[in-house]
Design a protein around this motif. Structure first.
Motif, mmCIF file in Angstrom:
data_model
loop_
_atom_site.group_PDB
_atom_site.id
_atom_site.type_symbol
_atom_site.label_atom_id
_atom_site.label_comp_id
_atom_site.label_asym_id
_atom_site.label_seq_id
_atom_site.Cartn_x
_atom_site.Cartn_y
_atom_site.Cartn_z
ATOM 1 N N LEU A 236 0.807 -1.219 -0.028
ATOM 2 C CA LEU A 236 -0.139 -0.091 -0.008
ATOM 3 C C LEU A 236 0.770 1.254 0.041
ATOM 4 O O LEU A 236 0.431 2.311 -0.519
ATOM 5 N N SER A 237 1.992 1.025 0.545
ATOM 6 C CA SER A 237 2.837 2.407 0.781
ATOM 7 C C SER A 237 3.411 2.537 -0.687
ATOM 8 O O SER A 237 3.640 3.712 -0.933
ATOM 9 N N ILE A 239 2.282 1.691 -3.293
ATOM 10 C CA ILE A 239 1.174 2.262 -4.522
ATOM 11 C C ILE A 239 0.917 3.421 -4.203
ATOM 12 O O ILE A 239 0.662 4.409 -5.052
ATOM 13 N N SER A 240 0.769 3.859 -2.894
ATOM 14 C CA SER A 240 0.456 5.466 -2.540
ATOM 15 C C SER A 240 1.497 6.240 -3.006
ATOM 16 O O SER A 240 1.400 7.346 -3.405
ATOM 17 N N THR A 241 2.839 5.765 -2.950
ATOM 18 C CA THR A 241 4.037 6.662 -3.361
ATOM 19 C C THR A 241 3.919 6.581 -4.885
ATOM 20 O O THR A 241 4.317 7.859 -5.640
ATOM 21 N N LEU A 243 1.322 6.527 -7.000
ATOM 22 C CA LEU A 243 0.096 7.291 -7.291
ATOM 23 C C LEU A 243 0.559 9.033 -7.178
ATOM 24 O O LEU A 243 -0.126 9.861 -7.855
ATOM 25 N N SER A 244 0.871 9.083 -6.010
ATOM 26 C CA SER A 244 1.360 10.588 -5.737
ATOM 27 C C SER A 244 2.376 11.170 -6.515
ATOM 28 O O SER A 244 2.489 11.940 -7.137
ATOM 29 N N SER A 247 0.486 11.510 -10.116
ATOM 30 C CA SER A 247 -0.283 12.760 -9.930
ATOM 31 C C SER A 247 0.790 14.101 -9.867
ATOM 32 O O SER A 247 0.226 14.950 -10.607
#
Length: 272
Positions: A236-237, A239-241, A243-244, A247
């Motif tokens: 999850l970490s 994936i969030s990295t 995605l950020s 973005s």
């Protein structure tokens, strides 16, 4: 304990050696290559490194059972082994070992092999060997003269087998000594030496090829990818990295596009 059993077994070997013949060499008069290893010799090689039996005590007991006769074959090889592996490494020890092989076992191959591997005293030992094989016989003793030549021929064969310097031995042949088959012995020794050189060269070549193959395999393995197991929280970490990061890249791309459009409109207005 095991060391106590070693001491008991050693005492039994020495006590019953005379009855079962393990302390004697039945082929003492023949100059064969290597006698078969006795059970007592195998025991000494296995037990002495564990200090169950002290080498000094073994040497004293074997010397006492042999008596004062240097030509006795009783425990000659075992005593030579103990002195060589656990002695002081002095010149006197080296001479005693050589005498045990020559006069006790009467085994010329073992004597030559010891003289060749004893690098510290090899010169003195070879002089003793040559003197032993070239001792001048009586002028009227034809049989002893023949045996002397045969003995030196056996010395040449043993030296060639152990890789010793044959040229120095040939130069020490006394004048008038007849050695039967000397030419054949030397030719056979030279051929055997050439075969050993070829074997060494081929072994070195094979080793070099194996080394290149191993290096290539290591290089290939170093470039291979590795599978990494990641925990769910770590996923999850990551994936969030991602995605950020995605973005942020999109925002940067949009900003650059707007700047490019504004610059284009400004440029067109200035032309007008």
């Amino acid at each position: 304990s095991i060391t106590d059993l070693h001491r008991i077994q050693f005492s039994l070997f020495v006590e019953f050696a005379e009855e079962n013949g393990s302390g004697r060499n039945t082929d003492a008069a023949s100059f064969t290559e290597v006698d078969k290893e006795t059970p007592f010799m195998a025991f000494l090689k296995a037990a002495l490194p564990h200090a169950g039996v002290q080498p000094e005590n073994v040497r004293q007991m074997l010397e006492s059972h042999r008596g004062s006769r240097i030509d006795s074959p009783v425990f000659a090889r075992e005593l030579a082994f103990v002195i060589e592996k656990f002695g002081r490494g002095t010149e006197e020890d080296a001479k005693e070992i050589l005498d045990l092989y020559l006069r006790g076992l009467q085994n010329l191959y073992l004597a030559v092999s010891f003289a060749e591997r004893s690098k510290k005293h090899t010169g003195i030992l070879w002089d003793i060997l040559v003197n032993y094989c070239t001792s001048p016989p009586a002028p009227d003793d034809a049989e002893q003269q023949i045996n002397s030549g045969s003995l030196f021929g056996s010395l040449l064969e043993a030296a060639a087998h152990c890789g010793a310097d044959l040229s120095s031995l040939v130069s020490k042949i006394p004048p008038g000594m007849a050695i039967e088959g000397l030419r054949e012995k030397l030719i056979s020794s030279v051929i055997d030496y050439r075969h050993k050189v070829k074997i060494h060269e081929q072994a070195s070549k094979i080793q070099a090829d194996d080394k290149v193959g191993v290096l290539r395999e290591l290089s290939h393995l170093s470039r291979r990818g590795s599978r990494i197991s990641v925990s769910p929280s770590r996923k999850l970490s990551i994936i969030s990295t991602k995605l950020s990061t995605k973005s942020r890249l999109q925002n940067e791309r949009t900003r650059l596009t707007n700047i490019s459009a504004f610059t284009s409109d400004t440029f067109s207005l200035s032309i007008r």
